[in-house]
Motif scaffolding. Structure first.
Motif, PDB file in Angstrom:
ATOM      1  N   LYS A   1     -12.852 -44.384  50.306  1.00  0.00           N
ATOM      2  CA  LYS A   1     -12.347 -45.100  51.484  1.00  0.00           C
ATOM      3  C   LYS A   1     -11.119 -45.929  51.131  1.00  0.00           C
ATOM      4  N   ALA A   2     -11.134 -46.568  49.966  1.00  0.00           N
ATOM      5  CA  ALA A   2      -9.988 -47.370  49.540  1.00  0.00           C
ATOM      6  C   ALA A   2      -8.761 -46.486  49.334  1.00  0.00           C
ATOM      7  N   LEU A   3      -8.950 -45.319  48.729  1.00  0.00           N
ATOM      8  CA  LEU A   3      -7.829 -44.403  48.529  1.00  0.00           C
ATOM      9  C   LEU A   3      -7.269 -43.897  49.853  1.00  0.00           C
ATOM     10  N   LEU A   4      -8.163 -43.598  50.797  1.00  0.00           N
ATOM     11  CA  LEU A   4      -7.702 -43.147  52.112  1.00  0.00           C
ATOM     12  C   LEU A   4      -6.915 -44.244  52.834  1.00  0.00           C
ATOM     13  N   ASN A   5      -7.391 -45.486  52.737  1.00  0.00           N
ATOM     14  CA  ASN A   5      -6.667 -46.598  53.356  1.00  0.00           C
ATOM     15  C   ASN A   5      -5.307 -46.795  52.696  1.00  0.00           C
ATOM     16  N   GLN A   6      -5.247 -46.642  51.388  1.00  0.00           N
ATOM     17  CA  GLN A   6      -3.977 -46.793  50.675  1.00  0.00           C
ATOM     18  C   GLN A   6      -2.997 -45.702  51.096  1.00  0.00           C
ATOM     19  N   ILE A   7      -3.464 -44.483  51.217  1.00  0.00           N
ATOM     20  CA  ILE A   7      -2.598 -43.390  51.663  1.00  0.00           C
ATOM     21  C   ILE A   7      -2.106 -43.645  53.082  1.00  0.00           C
ATOM     22  N   LYS A   8      -2.983 -44.142  53.932  1.00  0.00           N
ATOM     23  CA  LYS A   8      -2.614 -44.434  55.321  1.00  0.00           C
ATOM     24  C   LYS A   8      -1.527 -45.519  55.369  1.00  0.00           C
ATOM     25  N   ARG A   9      -1.711 -46.575  54.560  1.00  0.00           N
ATOM     26  CA  ARG A   9      -0.703 -47.643  54.530  1.00  0.00           C
ATOM     27  C   ARG A   9       0.632 -47.131  53.996  1.00  0.00           C
ATOM     28  N   GLN A  10       0.603 -46.321  52.967  1.00  0.00           N
ATOM     29  CA  GLN A  10       1.835 -45.773  52.412  1.00  0.00           C
ATOM     30  C   GLN A  10       2.560 -44.907  53.433  1.00  0.00           C
ATOM     31  N   LYS A  11       1.806 -44.170  54.205  1.00  0.00           N
ATOM     32  CA  LYS A  11       2.396 -43.327  55.238  1.00  0.00           C
ATOM     33  C   LYS A  11       3.056 -44.186  56.323  1.00  0.00           C
ATOM     34  N   GLN A  12       2.382 -45.279  56.713  1.00  0.00           N
ATOM     35  CA  GLN A  12       2.945 -46.166  57.731  1.00  0.00           C
ATOM     36  C   GLN A  12       4.218 -46.836  57.224  1.00  0.00           C
ATOM     37  N   VAL A  13       4.208 -47.301  55.985  1.00  0.00           N
ATOM     38  CA  VAL A  13       5.392 -47.948  55.412  1.00  0.00           C
ATOM     39  C   VAL A  13       6.536 -46.952  55.327  1.00  0.00           C
ATOM     40  N   SER A  14       6.238 -45.757  54.932  1.00  0.00           N
ATOM     41  CA  SER A  14       7.271 -44.726  54.819  1.00  0.00           C
ATOM     42  C   SER A  14       7.901 -44.442  56.185  1.00  0.00           C
ATOM     43  N   LYS A  15       7.093 -44.404  57.222  1.00  0.00           N
ATOM     44  CA  LYS A  15       7.626 -44.160  58.566  1.00  0.00           C
ATOM     45  C   LYS A  15       8.488 -45.326  59.049  1.00  0.00           C
ATOM     46  N   GLN A  16       8.144 -46.558  58.666  1.00  0.00           N
ATOM     47  CA  GLN A  16       8.917 -47.718  59.114  1.00  0.00           C
ATOM     48  C   GLN A  16      10.282 -47.774  58.440  1.00  0.00           C
ATOM     49  N   TYR A  17      10.351 -47.446  57.187  1.00  0.00           N
ATOM     50  CA  TYR A  17      11.627 -47.525  56.484  1.00  0.00           C
ATOM     51  C   TYR A  17      12.488 -46.288  56.672  1.00  0.00           C
TER      52      TYR A  17
END
Length: 115
Positions: free
Chosen positions: A83-99
């Motif tokens: 679950k922690a890895l999935l949340n980390q991947i989700k956050r990285q994806k969101q940050v990537s989309k913002q920048y």
């Protein structure tokens, strides 16, 4: 009946080994197989009146329960890590989309279709 319980014990040992090795796909397959064998035992037990397990079967069932109780925290730990890895991947994806919301085209040709 004792043969089925011995098979379940063997499967439980394999599940424990696969869990320690991190082979979760094989662990899941073994869990499904073990569940099917347990339902067969339940069916056989329900068909007989005044059914009692043999002493050997009772000992194997006790051993299976002990192994299951040891595997519980390991499964929970693996689930939390996943679950922690999935949340980390989700956050990285969101940050990537913002920048980088879209890619700018740096080369190419614009053709005006009206001329």
């Amino acid at each position: 009946m004792d043969k089925l319980i011995e098979t379940i014990f063997g499967i439980t040992l394999e599940m424990n080994r696969n869990l320690k090795e991190g082979n979760f796909e094989e662990f899941e397959k073994l869990l499904i197989d073990r569940n099917l064998l347990m339902s067969k035992i339940d069916d056989l037990k329900n068909r007989q009146t005044n059914f009692e397990y043999s002493s050997k079967a009772q000992q194997l069932l006790t051993d299976i329960l002990t192994i299951d109780q040891l595997m519980g925290p390991q499964v929970e730990k693996s689930l939390i890590e996943t679950k922690a890895l999935l949340n980390q991947i989700k956050r990285q994806k969101q940050v990537s989309k913002q920048y980088n919301p879209y890619n700018k085209q740096t080369n190419g040709v614009f053709l005006d279709s009206k001329r």
